[in-house]
Design a protein around this motif. Structure first.
Motif, PDB file in Angstrom:
ATOM      1  N   LEU A  82       0.831  -1.208   0.000  1.00 25.69           N
ATOM      2  CA  LEU A  82       0.000   0.000   0.000  1.00 25.69           C
ATOM      3  C   LEU A  82       0.866   1.260   0.000  1.00 25.69           C
ATOM      4  CD1 LEU A  82      -2.740  -1.105   2.564  1.00 25.69           C
ATOM      5  CD2 LEU A  82      -2.991  -0.905   0.082  1.00 25.69           C
ATOM      6  N   ARG A  83       1.997   1.207   0.700  1.00 27.64           N
ATOM      7  CA  ARG A  83       2.898   2.371   0.714  1.00 27.64           C
ATOM      8  C   ARG A  83       3.535   2.554  -0.647  1.00 27.64           C
ATOM      9  NH1 ARG A  83       4.001   6.919   0.683  1.00 27.64           N
ATOM     10  NH2 ARG A  83       6.032   7.744   1.283  1.00 27.64           N
ATOM     11  N   LYS A  90       3.571   7.990   4.494  1.00 26.21           N
ATOM     12  CA  LYS A  90       4.615   7.569   5.431  1.00 26.21           C
ATOM     13  C   LYS A  90       4.153   7.780   6.867  1.00 26.21           C
ATOM     14  CE  LYS A  90       9.509   8.162   6.561  1.00 26.21           C
ATOM     15  NZ  LYS A  90       9.265   8.294   8.009  1.00 26.21           N
ATOM     16  N   ASP A  91       3.444   8.884   7.107  1.00 29.89           N
ATOM     17  CA  ASP A  91       2.950   9.163   8.461  1.00 29.89           C
ATOM     18  C   ASP A  91       1.987   8.083   8.932  1.00 29.89           C
ATOM     19  OD1 ASP A  91       4.448  11.439   8.586  1.00 29.89           O
ATOM     20  OD2 ASP A  91       2.812  12.798   8.034  1.00 29.89           O
ATOM     21  N   LYS A  92       1.108   7.622   8.042  1.00 32.19           N
ATOM     22  CA  LYS A  92       0.154   6.568   8.408  1.00 32.19           C
ATOM     23  C   LYS A  92       0.880   5.256   8.713  1.00 32.19           C
ATOM     24  CE  LYS A  92      -3.799   8.769   7.983  1.00 32.19           C
ATOM     25  NZ  LYS A  92      -4.673   9.005   9.172  1.00 32.19           N
ATOM     26  N   TYR A  97       2.853   1.182  12.769  1.00 36.38           N
ATOM     27  CA  TYR A  97       3.926   0.393  13.371  1.00 36.38           C
ATOM     28  C   TYR A  97       4.235   0.788  14.816  1.00 36.38           C
ATOM     29  CZ  TYR A  97       4.913  -2.249   9.171  1.00 36.38           C
ATOM     30  OH  TYR A  97       4.811  -3.121   8.104  1.00 36.38           O
ATOM     31  N   LYS A  98       3.489   1.753  15.329  1.00 37.55           N
ATOM     32  CA  LYS A  98       3.617   2.083  16.747  1.00 37.55           C
ATOM     33  C   LYS A  98       2.840   1.103  17.628  1.00 37.55           C
ATOM     34  CE  LYS A  98       4.630   7.020  16.320  1.00 37.55           C
ATOM     35  NZ  LYS A  98       4.166   8.405  16.588  1.00 37.55           N
TER      36      LYS A  98
END
Length: 284
Positions: A82-83, A90-92, A97-98
């Motif tokens: 998707l990236r 990138k922010d999403k 991944y947090k």
């Protein structure tokens, strides 16, 4: 700085794109615009209108599929795909991944699809197909968005054009996913599959991918005139890839063995790919 591509995809598979560079919109029609994939929308406003008719369908399907997706999805390759396709910023990705828990990560990813009208089930299905998670496709399939059936059909969604009338189509038939490389004919405005093509189950499709470099090397030898004998690569069952020095194509075909012979012979069920079609297939 280079151009960045932004894509809006609708549930039918149609999409629009534009390019940005620094602070201005890049509107060169050769690199952007609206693409009528499904064949039913002549302009973007029409696709937007139909998308808004049933705003709850996507939510209902994802809610019903949540348990299966949480238990079976491998999220990392989906997020990576998707990236790469500019479907996630990138922010999403960083936010996803947090999450320490795989379960929470997947639930948050599904929420992004639910909340964002630009993220359709079609995109999620393509992500599953591209990352080899074929068994999940049927769980996020909208009943009003049926993909091309094995025989017949009038919906161009999910069709990848190799060149001319040759397409790659993935579909689910009685619980088994097949990849079709097939020539299509036209009846009016509708496309129909012809008998000129080959159907591959997942294991044979993966074998085709695994043997891609060898096939491409032999194919290039044929083009350069340095392939001196026929090369045949077995994909399983009765399916073979044939490189013949007399014919500069990648021939993917079903074979059968006569009762009175130990040698398999080719059938009419197959497709011959020229350089353009083969190179496009390699990028699928």
């Amino acid at each position: 700085m280079g151009f960045e591509r932004t894509v809006t995809t609708y549930q039918c598979g149609c999409y629009s794109e534009f390019y940005t560079h620094d602070s201005f919109f890049y509107t060169d029609p050769s690199r952007g615009g609206f693409y009528n994939v499904c064949g039913h929308h002549d302009h973007e406003q029409s696709a937007q209108h139909d998308d808004l008719k049933k705003p709850d369908v996507k939510v209902r399907i994802l809610k019903e599929a949540e348990d299966v997706l949480v238990n079976q999805m491998h999220p990392a390759p989906v997020i990576k795909y998707l990236r790469e396709e500019n479907r996630l910023t990138k922010d999403k990705v960083d936010i996803l991944y947090k999450y320490d828990s795989r379960l929470e990560l997947i639930k948050e990813l599904l929420q992004l699809f639910i909340k964002n009208s630009n993220k359709t089930l079609y995109i999620l299905r393509m992500a599953f197909i591209k990352t080899g998670q074929w068994k999940l496709v049927k769980h996020v399939k909208n009943p009003v968005e049926s993909d091309i059936a094995i025989l017949g059909g009038d919906d161009e969604r999910g069709m990848i054009n190799l060149h001319g009338d040759c397409y790659v189509v993935a579909n689910d038939y009685k619980g088994t996913v097949y990849i079709h490389i097939r020539n299509y004919g036209n009846v009016g405005l509708k496309k129909y599959p012809t008998k000129q093509g080959v159907s591959l189950n997942i294991s044979r499709w993966l074998l085709l991918q695994q043997n891609e470099k060898e096939i491409d090397g032999e194919f290039r030898k044929g083009i350069e005139g340095v392939l001196f004998k026929e090369k045949r690569i077995h994909l399983g069952g009765g399916v073979y890839v044939t490189l013949n020095p007399s014919y500069p194509t990648v021939d993917i075909r079903h074979f059968w063995k006569p009762l009175d012979s130990n040698k398999a012979v080719p059938t009419k069920r197959g497709v011959a790919l020229n350089k353009t079609k083969w190179n496009t297939l390699r990028s699928v």
